[in-house]
Scaffold this active site. Sequence first.
Site, mmCIF file in Angstrom:
data_model
loop_
_atom_site.group_PDB
_atom_site.id
_atom_site.type_symbol
_atom_site.label_atom_id
_atom_site.label_comp_id
_atom_site.label_asym_id
_atom_site.label_seq_id
_atom_site.Cartn_x
_atom_site.Cartn_y
_atom_site.Cartn_z
ATOM 1 N N ARG A 1 0.891 -1.202 0.136
ATOM 2 C CA ARG A 1 -0.204 0.051 -0.119
ATOM 3 C C ARG A 1 0.837 1.464 0.121
ATOM 4 N NH1 ARG A 1 -3.572 -0.221 4.835
ATOM 5 N NH2 ARG A 1 -1.613 -1.492 5.494
ATOM 6 N N LEU B 1 0.993 3.485 -2.202
ATOM 7 C CA LEU B 1 0.290 4.603 -2.718
ATOM 8 C C LEU B 1 -0.486 5.310 -1.839
ATOM 9 C CD1 LEU B 1 0.200 6.342 -5.339
ATOM 10 C CD2 LEU B 1 -1.892 4.770 -5.980
ATOM 11 N N LYS C 1 -20.209 3.652 -6.428
ATOM 12 C CA LYS C 1 -19.619 2.409 -6.666
ATOM 13 C C LYS C 1 -19.450 2.147 -7.966
ATOM 14 C CE LYS C 1 -20.194 0.753 -2.296
ATOM 15 N NZ LYS C 1 -21.210 0.521 -1.042
ATOM 16 N N GLY D 1 -21.233 5.171 13.576
ATOM 17 C CA GLY D 1 -20.598 4.167 14.529
ATOM 18 C C GLY D 1 -19.310 4.228 14.779
ATOM 19 N N ARG E 1 -7.979 4.526 0.384
ATOM 20 C CA ARG E 1 -8.806 3.478 1.103
ATOM 21 C C ARG E 1 -8.553 2.128 0.711
ATOM 22 N NH1 ARG E 1 -12.751 5.669 4.941
ATOM 23 N NH2 ARG E 1 -14.317 3.759 5.328
ATOM 24 N N CYS E 2 -8.260 1.145 1.409
ATOM 25 C CA CYS E 2 -8.273 -0.072 1.103
ATOM 26 C C CYS E 2 -8.788 -1.036 2.033
ATOM 27 C CB CYS E 2 -6.622 -0.603 1.086
ATOM 28 S SG CYS E 2 -5.725 0.250 -0.181
ATOM 29 N N TRP F 1 -18.245 -7.855 0.412
ATOM 30 C CA TRP F 1 -16.902 -7.378 0.685
ATOM 31 C C TRP F 1 -15.925 -8.612 1.095
ATOM 32 C CZ3 TRP F 1 -18.220 -2.065 3.490
ATOM 33 C CH2 TRP F 1 -18.907 -1.399 2.803
ATOM 34 N N HIS G 1 -16.348 12.448 3.920
ATOM 35 C CA HIS G 1 -15.106 11.868 3.179
ATOM 36 C C HIS G 1 -14.355 13.229 2.770
ATOM 37 C CE1 HIS G 1 -16.966 7.982 1.876
ATOM 38 N NE2 HIS G 1 -15.840 7.790 2.551
ATOM 39 N N CYS H 1 -21.856 8.953 7.061
ATOM 40 C CA CYS H 1 -21.295 7.569 7.197
ATOM 41 C C CYS H 1 -20.293 7.689 8.515
ATOM 42 C CB CYS H 1 -20.111 7.110 5.912
ATOM 43 S SG CYS H 1 -19.691 5.512 5.897
HETATM 44 N N1 GLN Z 1 -20.450 1.356 11.117
HETATM 45 C C1 GLN Z 1 -19.702 1.745 10.200
HETATM 46 C C2 GLN Z 1 -18.741 2.839 10.614
HETATM 47 O O1 GLN Z 1 -19.248 3.524 11.048
HETATM 48 C C3 GLN Z 1 -20.061 1.937 8.922
HETATM 49 C C4 GLN Z 1 -19.095 2.271 7.525
HETATM 50 C C5 GLN Z 1 -19.760 2.176 6.247
HETATM 51 O O2 GLN Z 1 -20.637 2.401 6.081
HETATM 52 N N2 GLN Z 1 -18.910 1.878 5.284
HETATM 53 O O3 GLN Z 1 -17.541 2.956 10.184
HETATM 54 ZN ZN ZN Z 2 -21.485 4.207 5.544
#
Ligand code: GLN
Ligand code: ZN
Length: 771
Positions: free
Chosen positions: A15, A17, A115, A443, A526-527, A572, A705, A737
Amino acid sequence: MLTHNLGYPRIGADRELKTACERYWSNEIGLQELEETGKKLRKIHWEAQREAGLGLIPCNDFSFYDQTLDLSLTVGAVPPRFSRLSQAPLPELAFAMARGCQKEGVDVVAMEMTKWFDTNYHHLVPEFTRDQRFSLTPDKPLAELKEARGMGLPAKPVLIGPLSYLLLGKEKESGFHRIELLKRLLPVYRELLTELKRGGAEWVQLDEPFLALDLSPEIATAYRDAYAQLAAGGSLPKLLVATYFAGVGDNARLAAGLPVSALHIDLVRAPAQLEEVLPLIPHELSLSLGVVDGRNIWKNDFSRSLRLVQRAVEALGEERVMVAPSCSLLHVPYDCALERDAGMLPAEVIDWISFARQKLDEVVTIASLAVKGGAALEDPRVIANAQSLERRRHSPLIHRPDVKERVKGITPEKLRRSSPFATRRARQQEALALPSFPTTTIGSFPQTAEVRRLRSRLTSGKLSAEEYRAEIEREIERTVRFQEEVGLDVLVHGEYERNDMVQYFGEQLEGCGFTRGGWVQSFGSRCVRPPVIFGDVERRGPMTVSWTVFAQSLTERPVKGMLTGPVTILQWSFVRDDQPRSDTARQLALAIRDEAAELEQGGIRVIQIDEPAFREGVPLKLADRAAYFAWAADCFRLSTSGVDDATQIHTHMCYSEFNDIIDRIAALDADVITIEASRSQMELLEAFKEFSYPNDIGPGVWDIHSPRIPSCEEMFDLLERALECVPKERLWVNPDCGLKTRGWSETRAALANMVFAARALRERYFAPPAR
Ligand code: GLN
Ligand code: ZN
């Protein structure tokens, strides 16, 4: 027989990069060092492909962030809000477009990310306006071509084809369809192709994955016209149009009729299409056969691939058949040889798998065997391959009769909560007593370097299990206090013990294996390291309970338990290919169901089961979708329906196109969904104008992000827009997120703004009762 590759992973086996980009973003290194890392990696990756003996080697498959974004820069589709940065060096401008930018008086939001088809790779969504203009900046593809040719390589530049590029984008104003921009875009492609030819490219690969999707007659016509126009006049390189991720299906005639030199088809996802396509291939067209799986890690079945290749050779002759992976190898890790000494996967399982480096060898081997005709089956390489596959089929590592029995015993009652939402909602309100517009997070909280160090010190034995637990608990406590102080209503423990939301569960499940170096790029730097689901899946014991229960013991406010849903774990992971994916998903669902039940027993009243990958599992072809939605919804509901009515089930989804599946999401019957929406300025809500979402919903108001901190007003405005489609009793307030990639200072500031926005909303829409 010509062999080639469609694209190679670029993040670096270690990783490198990722490290370089992140150091560049935090000003630890300069542009020159970043560029040098890129150059070094390209060299290593090209050397590997040369060593494998490929006939054509891709270039311009490298990117510092994303290839769709790079193409937007190449064709000059830079959204006007970035024009003040137009003088910045290319990578700098690309990063600003990908991540947003807030410095030196510039404050611009990032482009939307979504995606890449049904993968877990994310690309930046091109933005188009009605009077969109394009202009060529060929620097990147030309420089990489030059670099590769400088190494004496048979380099084949890779570009997203013009139709797929437009289709991947979005109109930023109404009154036109982006496909109308084709006439302005094509001259730029022509110019670029000419330049590439001048730069020495014999072949250019144009990725047109949309040819494997359902196309409207208008788009089909646009395909025909566009390629005819590209082909007319001018001296262009030979064009290879690549389709993948599904069969060309109804577009077979269209695809085979394009005036190009070669067509690539995916024979892993759609082996049957070979017979449909072969009779349509005109004399001047070569056919590239994607027989080595670019999306999964199982060792190739040589006899099966040989059947396909030899069939094509029979029909077209050796000179017109090419052998390749099914798609770019971007979606698989580098080299499973590195796993041999790692001791993480059982040695037996390592014998069953191939990563990118091995897949190159498979391509070359298959081509060299195919020309041997019937004698190929006696070749020791084919025999050894068959033996290995046979060992896998019968391995005791795979089969758990008790798990198979339990799956058979799933009854319809297990797929439903006891009562309908309205009843549950009343019970939950009583149990939780939340204010209106409840605030929560998704989360995770910042995974700082210290937190990550804790895990690596545990792994290396520098920290005992008890010390590790104590340290993590300290983080949890800090986070609980922080959330109380900032004024959040439903708290989380922060997910500090997790490396990754899928990996964490994969590591604790029977039937799942883990790699040391199996990294795959998800977006930008991100990986992820997907688990390998090689056998029947079973939960060994509680996976998350003690952390969550500990967090709950610190506070009166409800702490939300965090689980990853069965569809996402499946999606995933690298999943066994010896049984239907739905069977594996049911096994996963049972494991999550048991975990949810145990959280509930531990006193947890809110449980979130994340399904961010629910969308990416949707089959690309419309005809296959109903079957997926049926089993995927069953699995989600199987995992969530074991709890009491009073236990509130949340789910979370992000970075996908949800508008066309909102009814399917509703069918999951989660009590609350938190869903990413801010990057597209709440475009998501369009879907609710036609479809009234029945349960509670929290459209994200903070694009996590981006390092940008949204203001209270900004979030308030987004929420007011949400209120146009969501009843005020059912709206939640939360980020897009998880916050694991953010720093603490941004997190503090943004969450404080968010809580203020919720309070302001309460005041406006639920005036406090007069004293
Ligand atoms: N619960 C996860 C977090 O808060 C959800 C992550 C995601 O949706 N990719 O990181
Ligand atoms: Zn999310």
